[in-house]
Design a protein around this motif. Structure first.
Motif, PDB file in Angstrom:
ATOM      1  N   THR A 135       0.852  -1.195   0.000  1.00 23.69           N
ATOM      2  CA  THR A 135       0.000   0.000   0.000  1.00 23.69           C
ATOM      3  C   THR A 135       0.883   1.238   0.000  1.00 23.69           C
ATOM      4  O   THR A 135       0.574   2.226  -0.660  1.00 23.69           O
ATOM      5  CB  THR A 135      -0.959   0.022   1.206  1.00 23.69           C
TER       6      THR A 135
ATOM      7  N   LEU B 253     -12.145  -4.511   5.008  1.00 18.72           N
ATOM      8  CA  LEU B 253     -12.371  -5.668   5.886  1.00 18.72           C
ATOM      9  C   LEU B 253     -11.084  -6.018   6.627  1.00 18.72           C
ATOM     10  O   LEU B 253     -11.106  -6.342   7.817  1.00 18.72           O
ATOM     11  CB  LEU B 253     -12.860  -6.871   5.074  1.00 18.72           C
ATOM     12  N   ASN B 254      -9.956  -5.943   5.922  1.00 16.82           N
ATOM     13  CA  ASN B 254      -8.695  -6.251   6.587  1.00 16.82           C
ATOM     14  C   ASN B 254      -8.312  -5.164   7.585  1.00 16.82           C
ATOM     15  O   ASN B 254      -7.676  -5.446   8.606  1.00 16.82           O
ATOM     16  CB  ASN B 254      -7.589  -6.457   5.559  1.00 16.82           C
ATOM     17  N   GLN B 255      -8.694  -3.931   7.296  1.00 11.78           N
ATOM     18  CA  GLN B 255      -8.428  -2.867   8.272  1.00 11.78           C
ATOM     19  C   GLN B 255      -9.156  -3.171   9.575  1.00 11.78           C
ATOM     20  O   GLN B 255      -8.606  -2.997  10.666  1.00 11.78           O
ATOM     21  CB  GLN B 255      -8.920  -1.517   7.742  1.00 11.78           C
TER      22      GLN B 255
ATOM     23  N   LEU C 108      -0.249   0.533  -4.157  1.00  7.48           N
ATOM     24  CA  LEU C 108      -1.178  -0.489  -4.629  1.00  7.48           C
ATOM     25  C   LEU C 108      -2.362  -0.591  -3.661  1.00  7.48           C
ATOM     26  O   LEU C 108      -2.205  -0.440  -2.450  1.00  7.48           O
ATOM     27  CB  LEU C 108      -0.482  -1.855  -4.742  1.00  7.48           C
TER      28      LEU C 108
ATOM     29  N   ASN D 274     -12.974   1.458  -2.459  1.00 11.90           N
ATOM     30  CA  ASN D 274     -11.806   1.105  -1.646  1.00 11.90           C
ATOM     31  C   ASN D 274     -11.027   2.334  -1.182  1.00 11.90           C
ATOM     32  O   ASN D 274     -10.566   2.397  -0.048  1.00 11.90           O
ATOM     33  CB  ASN D 274     -10.866   0.188  -2.434  1.00 11.90           C
ATOM     34  N   LYS D 275     -10.892   3.328  -2.092  1.00 14.14           N
ATOM     35  CA  LYS D 275     -10.057   4.485  -1.779  1.00 14.14           C
ATOM     36  C   LYS D 275     -10.652   5.369  -0.689  1.00 14.14           C
ATOM     37  O   LYS D 275      -9.956   6.237  -0.157  1.00 14.14           O
ATOM     38  CB  LYS D 275      -9.836   5.326  -3.046  1.00 14.14           C
TER      39      LYS D 275
ATOM     40  N   PHE E  73       1.971  10.452  -6.174  1.00 12.53           N
ATOM     41  CA  PHE E  73       2.630   9.394  -5.400  1.00 12.53           C
ATOM     42  C   PHE E  73       1.678   8.842  -4.346  1.00 12.53           C
ATOM     43  O   PHE E  73       2.101   8.432  -3.286  1.00 12.53           O
ATOM     44  CB  PHE E  73       3.877   9.945  -4.698  1.00 12.53           C
ATOM     45  N   SER E  74       0.374   8.867  -4.617  1.00 15.64           N
ATOM     46  CA  SER E  74      -0.543   8.464  -3.547  1.00 15.64           C
ATOM     47  C   SER E  74      -0.292   7.024  -3.124  1.00 15.64           C
ATOM     48  O   SER E  74       0.044   6.174  -3.934  1.00 15.64           O
ATOM     49  CB  SER E  74      -2.004   8.614  -3.955  1.00 15.64           C
ATOM     50  N   GLN E  75      -0.489   6.805  -1.846  1.00 17.20           N
ATOM     51  CA  GLN E  75      -0.359   5.454  -1.311  1.00 17.20           C
ATOM     52  C   GLN E  75      -1.612   4.664  -1.649  1.00 17.20           C
ATOM     53  O   GLN E  75      -2.660   5.228  -1.914  1.00 17.20           O
ATOM     54  CB  GLN E  75      -0.236   5.542   0.205  1.00 17.20           C
ATOM     55  N   GLY E  76      -1.477   3.355  -1.595  1.00 20.53           N
ATOM     56  CA  GLY E  76      -2.643   2.502  -1.775  1.00 20.53           C
ATOM     57  C   GLY E  76      -3.410   2.395  -0.476  1.00 20.53           C
ATOM     58  O   GLY E  76      -3.058   3.015   0.528  1.00 20.53           O
ATOM     59  N   THR E  77      -4.463   1.596  -0.505  1.00 24.02           N
ATOM     60  CA  THR E  77      -5.287   1.420   0.684  1.00 24.02           C
ATOM     61  C   THR E  77      -5.367  -0.056   1.051  1.00 24.02           C
ATOM     62  O   THR E  77      -5.399  -0.910   0.168  1.00 24.02           O
ATOM     63  CB  THR E  77      -6.720   1.906   0.410  1.00 24.02           C
ATOM     64  N   ALA E  78      -5.393  -0.322   2.334  1.00 26.39           N
ATOM     65  CA  ALA E  78      -5.678  -1.690   2.782  1.00 26.39           C
ATOM     66  C   ALA E  78      -7.184  -1.897   2.607  1.00 26.39           C
ATOM     67  O   ALA E  78      -7.961  -0.950   2.747  1.00 26.39           O
ATOM     68  CB  ALA E  78      -5.279  -1.866   4.230  1.00 26.39           C
ATOM     69  N   HIS E  79      -7.602  -3.109   2.299  1.00 20.21           N
ATOM     70  CA  HIS E  79      -9.035  -3.393   2.138  1.00 20.21           C
ATOM     71  C   HIS E  79      -9.742  -3.137   3.473  1.00 20.21           C
ATOM     72  O   HIS E  79      -9.218  -3.493   4.528  1.00 20.21           O
ATOM     73  CB  HIS E  79      -9.233  -4.838   1.713  1.00 20.21           C
TER      74      HIS E  79
ATOM     75  N   ASN F  96     -14.860  -4.419  -5.351  1.00 23.36           N
ATOM     76  CA  ASN F  96     -13.649  -3.604  -5.331  1.00 23.36           C
ATOM     77  C   ASN F  96     -13.645  -2.512  -6.385  1.00 23.36           C
ATOM     78  O   ASN F  96     -12.679  -2.334  -7.127  1.00 23.36           O
ATOM     79  CB  ASN F  96     -12.391  -4.471  -5.491  1.00 23.36           C
ATOM     80  N   ASP F  97     -14.730  -1.777  -6.463  1.00 18.66           N
ATOM     81  CA  ASP F  97     -14.718  -0.533  -7.227  1.00 18.66           C
ATOM     82  C   ASP F  97     -13.737   0.364  -6.477  1.00 18.66           C
ATOM     83  O   ASP F  97     -13.947   0.674  -5.300  1.00 18.66           O
ATOM     84  CB  ASP F  97     -16.130   0.085  -7.222  1.00 18.66           C
ATOM     85  N   LEU F  98     -12.644   0.757  -7.142  1.00 20.53           N
ATOM     86  CA  LEU F  98     -11.605   1.480  -6.389  1.00 20.53           C
ATOM     87  C   LEU F  98     -12.113   2.801  -5.822  1.00 20.53           C
ATOM     88  O   LEU F  98     -11.561   3.310  -4.860  1.00 20.53           O
ATOM     89  CB  LEU F  98     -10.352   1.685  -7.251  1.00 20.53           C
TER      90      LEU F  98
END
Ligand SMILES: [Zn+2]
Lengths: 786, 344
Positions: A501, B112-114, A505, B340-341, B104-110, B335-337
């Motif tokens: 992440t 549910l996992n958060q 990603l 998620n975002k 440079f944006s970071q990704g996201t944890a899902h 998972n429509d981003l």
């Protein structure tokens, strides 16, 4: 289970409607589905139609003069069945009916109408409970002006409970009454039924050949008049969710709902004998049930026979041949107890699940079997003008006595975490109606047969806990002292997710079940076996995935189809194989990585994904991972590689074949699938601090020309094997083919970084090493300096 | 004209010359003119030999002081020129600081996992271990050892996907509890949570999913009580929904626990007053729990005479939906981003 409050009040003579039964049940007993008035309407009275004439200007309307007690109202009625002399339900002007309908004085085609004559539908009684289309005509004896809802038994509330499977004792009004009594600390007044018999003897001979019938009571009832049941009985049945049919059916249902004991009536004249023998069905035996279907039976089914042939499928359904009809005048009334397991099996197998079979499945109180027969019989006398032959034929192998159960106060307090006193619990047991004595700190409890669901000490603790109220328990934390932590592998997985992440990603979670055909689409081997479910709900969810790439590509497609160009995603999923599940990391990337907008942005390519993967390798100090070009189905034949470590394949990385990508409506998509359990094994924890080099590192560049086919990895391997530990890093910083370079050759620029912990490296030290490297590159790869 | 006057005139001339000098080259010329060998100042030095001896030192000192002063004046002008040149150069490097920067944006944890991470951390803090297990399980561990023998009516509550006669996709993470108890051999306390994917035969719609995430917890020790369960569940409710939340236990039924309870949390939207979200009840159901059934303890090797325990199970999707007001469970798996975002 739906319970009429009026019905409950026949056992507990208290204003129960004011006692918040819904909240009480919610917190102490069973979930409440709804709690509301049976009919939600105001200002309804009984009206007597004195005059009924056709409307002067409308054929289908009648103008009625209706006596509503205090006065006579002129009401226009559109129902074809309205007639002079009827007693009907009148909604007075100002009345509110379900659905918000308000009744007002009005003029219909020039004629005034002061109120409305109602149908049951207009009272909110669903049509599944009656056959009526027009207005409701009251058949009981009533007086004009009376409150109509009271007269019809509709002035009532219904508590609908969503019963859990363990509380079969609540499948009766009486059972619910006992629970209410325990919760509110009120007494239950049991009813007794006196049956006036004739002097003619009951001739029945009742016996069983199977242990699956525990008891069987039968009476012969004669001179039945089959007719409609009284309104109050119909109202209670409707409240309970049961459709009134006729007095015989209604009475058996009514008794079942009140006492939880199902009954069955045979047409005695059609029974064909004076004998009942219960037995298990024979292999290949068939039977015509009263829904006119021929059923194939098994030896686990219970049949009631007349000594010769089956007349009912015990506890599940009667037979067509002995069905009670309009012509019936005499019945054999059965009240019996069957093995609940067998009833469950039969009713499920034949898909014949009814109010009766459900009660047999969940249990009936053996004490009520005869009681139910007596109650029904007395109702037949009262509401079907019947007579009853002398005596009951029966056998009964059930135990009516309470079951003993021992439980200590210390165990109760230990399990609940409570500090109840001996007297406090004793009082709760009394409220539950559980007789008990106390010996030191132990209760010797007699569990009555009506609570057949209370079998163990844990069941008893639940009874005590819920009646006392779980809100009275303190909130504490377990006193068990222990160290909580993630395992190193669990931490490893979290760090992978954090790294990815951090690299931009997005994590996704996809369905593991897929269609059977697609699971091999993006795997690196066709030889692995997949796991499929036996009875999928749909073909799309049949087989467990063998790589997360399928699911990831679904997500890429979904987002791309919604005009999102950049989709960089990963999932920690599994390879599901028979008796083996391996955790894997899947990545899929489409669209540029790190968009520089108006500045120059490098294209997304194979190496972008490889770099992301290697960022993980570096984070976990995983070394000696290498790539081996490979050709896999649905992948680009020249941009795909196996990821290996010491000859072991740990994953694959590559570009989806352009044709495949086109099929998926995608562009350049790069994917990766790697076994993270192996990655974890290879990861090196930081063991010891490495002293920082005191002397500066020196770098030297080499520009070489070699055959295009020579792999960079091979050149690097050669360089490494011809130097020593002073070589810290080799990186290729330039790659060129084209003009000024011979066809079939490429030019590479390599930067070698050296460091010596002991001293500052001098030019001659480096020169010596470089000379060796150049020689080796020439010898092994025919690579020359440029 | 005495020397002082001469020097004064020279200095005035220098200052005048320096005015308007913009380049280093021009400055060099002026420097040569006033300080060079042929400069007037240098020529003045030649007169020194004509002076009486006693005047010579004073004269020399005067000239040298003038030299130094001239040099300083010229140097000061040089600094000004250089600064001006640098400023000009930097000005050419002017950028529009409001232009778009690289992404440079970071990704996201899902999400549910958060939530799983958050609950894991809560329980790790309370001394629990996190246990995981396979998703394809034996009927024995998924049902039988949880007091759900074959043909048990409650099996209907959890209609399942069998992959063979005796193997299925687990319907809850309870088999991990069974595995752990067996691993511990009935000898030591158990304090674990078990997160993971589970499967039930439900048609996918806004509120049902054939695959979902569950977290179960199990504590077995000699005096683990229902009050301990209550305190533990309160910790979950307050962690997930805020420290002012309260919980309510209602009687329920699960084959593996007795007593069994459903657990409600006071509605965070209306604070228990009743609103549309809680269907006017003031409470929202979040999970099921209870005291471990003796049969379960026995089958997994724990002596119910010595040990007792509690267990609970919570649907992660449900927690997420309640916490964030998500209206459709399918969002978690599509998972429509854009979805998620939102959860960073
Ligand atoms: Zn609310």
């Amino acid at each position: 289970m739906k319970v009429s409050i009026n019905w409950l009040k026949t056992y507990i003579d208290k204003p129960l409607e004011t006692m918040q039964l819904d909240e009480l049940f919610t917190t102490k007993s069973q979930e409440v589905e709804s709690y509301q008035a049976l009919v939600n309407a105001t200002d309804l009275v009984v009206g007597h139609v004195k005059v009924c004439e056709r409307h002067p200007d409308a054929d289908k309307l009648s103008v009625c003069d209706v006596d509503v007690g205090s006065n006579v109202l002129q009401i226009i009625c559109g129902a074809p069945n309205v007639k002079q002399g009827q007693f009907v339900i009148v909604a007075l002007p100002g009345a509110e009916l379900p659905g918000g309908l308000k009744i007002k004085k009005s003029t219909i085609r020039g004629v005034e109408s002061s109120g409305m004559i109602c149908s049951l539908i207009e009272l909110g009684i669903e049509s599944k409970y009656h056959y009526e289309t027009g207005i409701h005509v009251i058949k009981d004896s009533v007086k004009a002006g009376e409150d109509a809802l009271s007269a019809l038994g509709f002035k009532d509330h219904v508590l609908a409970l969503d019963l859990t499977p363990n509380r079969g004792d609540l499948l009766s009004v009486l059972g619910v009454a006992y629970d209410v009594a325990a919760m509110l600390d009120l007494p239950v007044e049991e009813k007794t039924f006196h049956v006036k018999e004739t002097s003619t003897l009951n001739p029945m001979d009742i016996s069983t050949d199977t242990e699956d019938c525990l008891s069987y009571y039968g009476r012969i009832i004669d001179n039945l008049t089959i007719k409609e049941s009284p309104s109050w009985m119909k109202a209670r049945l409707i409240g309970a969710g049961v459709r009134p049919i006729n007095n015989v059916v209604d009475i058996t249902n009514y008794v079942m709902i009140e006492l939880g004991q199902p009954l069955h009536a045979f047409d005695f004249d059609l029974l064909g004998s004076e004998k009942i023998v219960v037995r298990n069905a024979k292999k290949n035996e068939t039977f015509l049930t009263l829904d006119d279907k021929t059923r194939s039976l098994t030896e686990e089914d219970i049949v009631i026979t007349n000594g010769e042939k089956a007349v009912a499928l015990g506890g599940v359904m009667g037979g067509a041949e002995t069905e009670v009809t309009e012509k019936t005048t005499s019945i054999l009334l059965e009240s019996a107890v069957f093995n609940n397991e067998k009833i469950r099996k039969t009713s499920h197998r034949l898909d014949l699940r009814s109010e009766s079979s459900m009660r047999f499945e969940r249990g009936v109180d053996p004490v009520r079997t005869k009681k139910a027969l007596d109650m029904a019989t007395s109702l037949f006398i009262d509401y079907a003008n019947a007579t009853v032959r002398k005596g009951i034929s029966y056998f009964d192998n059930t135990s009516h006595s309470p079951k003993p159960l021992e439980l200590s106060l210390s165990k109760i307090n230990s399990v609940l975490g409570s500090e109840y006193s001996l007297d406090y619990v004793s009082d709760i047991l009394r409220r539950l109606g559980f007789e008990h004595t106390i010996k030191q700190d132990t209760y010797l409890i007699e569990v009555p047969s009506r609570r057949f669901d209370v079998l163990t000490y844990q069941d008893m603790i639940e009874e005590i806990g819920r009646i006392s109220g779980y809100d009275t328990l303190p909130s504490t934390l377990p006193s068990t002292i222990s160290v909580g932590k993630l395992t190193p592998y669990q931490q490893f997985k979290r760090r992978i997710r954090q790294s990815l992440t951090g690299l931009g990603l997005h994590e996704v979670i996809t369905y593991a079940l897929r269609d059977a055909d697609s699971v091999y689409d993006y795997t690196r081997s066709n030889h692995i076996k997949a796991v499929s479910v036996m009875h999928p709900m749909t073909e799309l969810r049949e087989t467990l995935s063998l790589t997360p790439i399928n699911g990831l590509l679904d997500v890429v497609r979904y987002n791309v189809s919604r005009k999102l160009d950049t989709v960089h995603i990963f999932e920690i999923g599994k390879h599901y194989q028979p008796s083996k599940e391996t955790e894997v990391l899947g990545i899929a990337m489409q669209g540029i990585y790190h968009d520089y907008s108006w500045q120059t942005t490098p294209e997304m390519n194979f190496f972008t994904l490889k770099g992301i993967f290697e960022a993980l390798l570096k984070r976990f100090s995983i070394e000696n991972v290498y790539y081996e070009k490979v050709s896999l189905k649905n992948y680009h034949p020249h941009q795909t590689a196996l990821i290996k470590h010491e000859d072991r394949v740990i994953g694959h990385i590559g570009k989806i074949h352009p044709e495949e990508a086109k099929r998926l409506d995608l562009k350049d998509v790069y994917v990766l699938d790697v076994d993270i359990e192996i990655l974890y094994e290879l990861s090196e924890p930081i063991k010891r601090y490495q002293p920082l080099g005191k002397y500066p590192s020196v770098s030297r560049d080499l520009a070489i020309v070699c055959d295009e086919s020579i792999l960079a990895q091979h050149l690097i391997d050669t360089i490494k094997s011809h130097t020593d530990s002073r070589l810290k890093q080799v990186r290729i910083f330039d790659y060129y083919v084209g003009e000024h370079i011979e066809e079939g050759k490429k030019s590479l620029a390599l930067r070698l970084q050296f460091e010596d912990p002991q001293k500052t490296l001098e030019t001659k030290d480096i020169d010596f090493v470089i000379e060796r490297i150049v020689k080796a590159l020439k010898t092994h790869h025919d690579a020359v300096l440029r | 004209m005495n020397i002082q006057e001469t020097l004064k005139q020279l200095e005035d001339a220098l200052r005048k010359d320096l005015e308007g000098v913009k380049t280093i080259e021009a400055l060099q010329d002026i420097k040569a003119k006033y300080l060079g060998k042929k400069a007037e100042l240098s020529l003045l030095m030649r007169h020194m030999k004509d002076l009486p001896n006693n005047e010579k030192p004073a004269f020399g000192q005067t000239i040298n002081q003038a030299k130094q002063a001239f040099a300083k004046t010229i140097e000061a002008q040089r600094n000004r020129i250089e600064e001006a040149l640098l400023n000009k150069k930097l000005e050419k490097e002017t950028i529009d600081v409001t232009m778009t920067s690289p992404d440079f944006s970071q990704g996201t944890a899902h999400l549910l996992n958060q939530i799983i991470d958050e609950i894991e951390d809560l329980f790790i803090g309370m001394g629990y271990l996190v246990k995981e297990g396979p998703e394809v399980e034996s009927d024995e561990r998924n049902f039988e050892m949880l007091n759900l023998p074959k043909n048990h009516p409650a099996r209907d509550m959890q209609d399942s996907f069998y992959v063979s006669e005796d193997t299925l996709l687990r319907t809850h993470t309870s088999p991990v509890q069974v595995r752990t108890m067996l691993e511990y051999g009935g000898q030591k306390p158990v304090k674990i949570i078990c997160p993971g994917k589970v499967y039930r035969r439900d048609d996918d719609d806004a509120t049902h999913s054939h695959q979902f995430m569950q977290i179960e917890g199990l504590v077995v020790d000699q005096n683990t009580s229902m009050s301990d369960l209550k305190g533990t569940l309160l910790a979950i409710a307050q962690t997930m929904f805020g420290k002012d939340r309260q919980i309510r236990l209602r009687p329920s039924y699960f084959p593996f626990t007795e007593p069994s309870v459903e657990v409600d949390v006071t509605c965070s939207k209306c604070d228990g007053e009743g609103c549309a979200m809680c269907k006017q009840t003031g409470y929202i159901e979040i999970l099921g729990a209870g005291m471990v059934h003796d049969n379960v303890l026995k089958m997994s090797g724990y002596d119910p005479e010595i040990y007792q325990g509690f267990a609970f199970g919570v649907g992660v999707e449900r927690l997420a939906m309640l916490k964030y007001g998500i209206d459709d469970i399918r969002h978690f798996y599509i998972n429509d981003l854009r979805f998620n975002k939102q959860f960073k």
